[in-house]
Design an enzyme around this catalytic site. Structure first.
Site: not given
Length: 666
Positions: A116, A158, A164-165, A208, A235, A275, A296
């Site tokens: 990230k 994060k 996936g939280g 989101h 999340h 996102e 993906r």
């Protein structure tokens, strides 16, 4: 087009890929673990290869075994699905070195977007808007704490390699930062093998919204509109829909073009999702910031398929085979509205604790498979299958499509009402509550919707005691009548030559005891009276589909009753409830008390204890941390007391119900 592909995944996504491959006359190879030897995805493919033990790291993450399975079966390409190896650049490189096509983006694109922090630096150079934060490589706790202070609370920690939280915590104040950071790093290391994190400003009232992108090897890249994934718990997404409510054509184009710019920055090929966090102003204006790119196919891709009429898996296969994108940007069209609900094995009323068990009952609404339809179900399980602790808690995805959002909402609620699952806790009734809230119905969406509406979502009883009790009594009588023989003395209709026959029932409903008395009248009619209630006529009829036409207390309802041990699971169009039938003699005077025992709420691993023997604790204080289904769960003290003994050590695997430690009162 390929002649044979291997699907390096399991569950619903493996079945989903196999369905498109079958339609395109492409043969498929499944891989499976010990736990999945009899799984649905194994039967969905033409061939299957065993690759190891039940835990993912012993099977689905063993990419050398997967590549060997592809070689041995003559598969030309590997589809990774999502999760597991789908965003592993080493796996993509290994496929290329083995001469096998990886049905996904180039390894370099996965690597660029996989971390990230680095991806955000790349997006900044590409001119894509970013949320203020720290995305660098320094990971010393003191430095990260200082960065959080600089950014200003609340902040979001994060996992840099995550999704996936997992490895994500919102921190409201400085005093909670250190504990949240340590927890994020543990979860990130466990899930992704990398404990690096980044710090971002926690956007207030965020939505989101993500953009589906697709690139090919001929230099084309398009965006296939947006999905709103704002409804989340812990999340993780709960409901997704397309298009995003309130989206203007101008904002949609800006976000779509930004998503394509992000994809082009890494020479992207295949299906991907960019996102964005969208901040909603008081005046209704929306500002968007890049969050991450998932390299993906997404779990929620079916809603995009529903509103575009496209098969995104087919696009993946065609692009991976070297074909150009089937459509240009100008040819893409939106049609109607679609919503996806994730059906998960979990207990929403207990902090969404994951559940395991057998699908003793799994009845679905009439639906199509992956084709465009008003109702669609994607799953990888069948009635009788076991939901194990080794994999994700998602059981299925329920997707609906309508001409308008209102039509889609009504269709979703109706489909959820027809979904009957017995054998483990699920979020089906919780989803119905969410869909019915004013916030969701009126599209007042943000990631805090569940928290904001919690009074209407948790510990709700959609079916009242009178209906539940009457349904169980009717089901009991129907079962007894079915067992009657020709001998008139075997009849269970309560007939007496004089006087009225009565029969008592005892229940537990919503944690409270209840009793009912059934009276058999001379004319064959029945009267049912709950304790301290009025005696009301009871009538019922068994219907061909297994339901009961129930008439009681001035109401007529269609009910389904599934017995499992002492518990009867009652389903109606309005909702569902569990009611326990008690043996009046066996339960007389029985006391139920757990004392100071603390047990594991699910199978998993003990991560740590926060206390030692002899420590005094207060009600609600964190005592231990467990890990199950890829998530951490905190065990808290149910009351004030003193720790008497720790019965396990960190790292130990424990079964559901295992006593972890003991408390003495006081």
């Amino acid at each position: 087009m390929f002649k044979k592909i291997l699907i390096a995944n399991r569950g619903e996504i493996a079945c989903r890929v196999a369905a498109t491959a079958r339609r395109l006359a492409v043969r498929t190879v499944a891989v499976y673990s010990d736990a999945d030897a009899q799984a649905k995805h194994v039967d969905a493919c033409d061939e299957a290869v065993h690759i190891g033990g039940s835990a993912p790291r012993e099977s689905y993450l063993q990419w050398d075994r997967i590549i060997e399975a592809a070689r041995a079966t003559g598969a030309e390409a590997i589809h990774p699905g999502y999760g597991f190896l789908s965003e592993n650049e080493e796996f993509a490189q290994a496929c290329a070195q083995a001469g096998i096509v990886f049905i996904g983006p180039p390894a370099a694109a996965i690597q660029a977007m996989g971390l990230k922090a680095e991806s955000k630096q790349l997006m900044e150079r590409a001119g894509v808007p970013l949320v203020p934060g720290y995305h660098g490589s320094r990971q010393e706790p003191d430095f990260l704490r200082a960065e959080a202070e600089r950014i200003g609370y609340p902040v979001l920690i994060k996992a840099s390699a995550g999704g996936g939280g997992k490895g994500m915590r919102a921190v409201e104040r400085a005093a909670d930062f250190d504990e949240a950071l340590a927890s994020c790093k543990r979860e990130a290391a466990s899930s992704f093998g990398d404990d690096a994190v980044l710090i971002e400003k926690y956007v207030q009232r965020p939505r989101h919204i993500e953009i589906q992108v697709f690139g090919d090897t001929h230099g084309q890249c398009v965006w296939l509109f947006e999905r709103d994934c704002s409804v989340q718990r812990r999340h993780q997404k709960v409901l997704e829909e397309a298009p995003a409510p309130g989206m203007t054509p101008a904002l949609r184009r800006r976000m779509g073009e930004a998503a394509v710019a992000a994809a082009r920055a890494v020479d992207y090929v295949g299906a991907g999702t960019v996102e964005f966090i969208v901040e909603q102003g008081a005046d209704g204006a929306m500002e968007f910031f890049f969050m991450e790119m998932n390299t993906r196919l997404q779990v929620e891709h079916p809603v995009t398929e529903a509103v575009t009429g496209l098969d995104l898996v087919e696009w993946q296969l065609r692009v991976a085979a070297g074909e150009p994108l089937p459509l240009t940007q100008e040819q893409l069209r939106l049609d109607g509205h679609a919503i996806e609900a994730r059906i998960c094995a979990e207990n929403p009323d207990n902090n969404f604790l994951p559940a395991t068990g057998t699908l003793h009952v799994y009845r679905k609404p009439a639906a199509a498979s992956f084709e465009r339809a008003s109702v669609r179900i994607d799953d990888g399980v069948r009635e009788g299958d076991v939901i194990s602790p080794f994999y994700d808690s998602m059981v299925a995805k329920l997707i609906v499509h309508g001409a308008t959002r209102q039509e889609a909402l009504a269709r979703l609620d109706d489909a959820l009402a027809q979904l009957h699952i017995v054998g483990l806790s699920t979020n089906v009734q919780f989803l119905r509550h969410v869909v019915r809230t004013d916030s969701f119905a009126q599209a007042r969406l943000d990631t805090a919707l569940i928290q904001r509406e919690q009074a209407a979502l948790f510990h709700q009883q959609a079916v009242e005691l009178p209906v539940a009790a009457a349904a169980v009594v009717a089901s009991t009588l129907l079962s007894e009548r079915a067992a009657e023989g020709a001998d008139p003395f075997s009849r269970a209709d309560g007939w007496r030559s004089h006087g009225l026959a009565t029969r008592r029932f005892a229940f537990e409903f919503g944690g409270e005891p209840a009793q009912a008395e059934l009276a058999y009248l001379h004319d064959g009619a029945l009267q049912l009276q709950l304790a301290d209630g009025v005696s009301e006529p009871l009538a019922f009829e068994a219907l061909p589909d297994g339901s009961i036409d129930l008439r009681y207390a001035g109401r007529r309802e269609r009910v389904w009753v599934y017995a499992q041990g002492e518990t009867d699971h009652v389903f109606t169009r309005r909702g569902a409830a569990d009611i326990v039938s008690l043996d009046l003699l066996a339960h007389a005077g029985e006391a139920q008390a757990e004392g100071g025992r603390l047990t594991a709420p699910m199978p998993g691993k003990v991560v740590s204890f926060a206390v030692r023997a002899g420590d005094a604790v207060r009600k609600g204080q964190a005592l231990a941390v467990m890990e199950a289904m890829k998530m951490e769960h905190t065990i808290a003290a149910p009351a004030d007391g003193t720790v008497a003994e720790l019965l396990y050590a960190p790292g130990d695997q424990v079964a559901e119900g295992a006593e972890l430690l003991t408390l003495t009162a006081g």
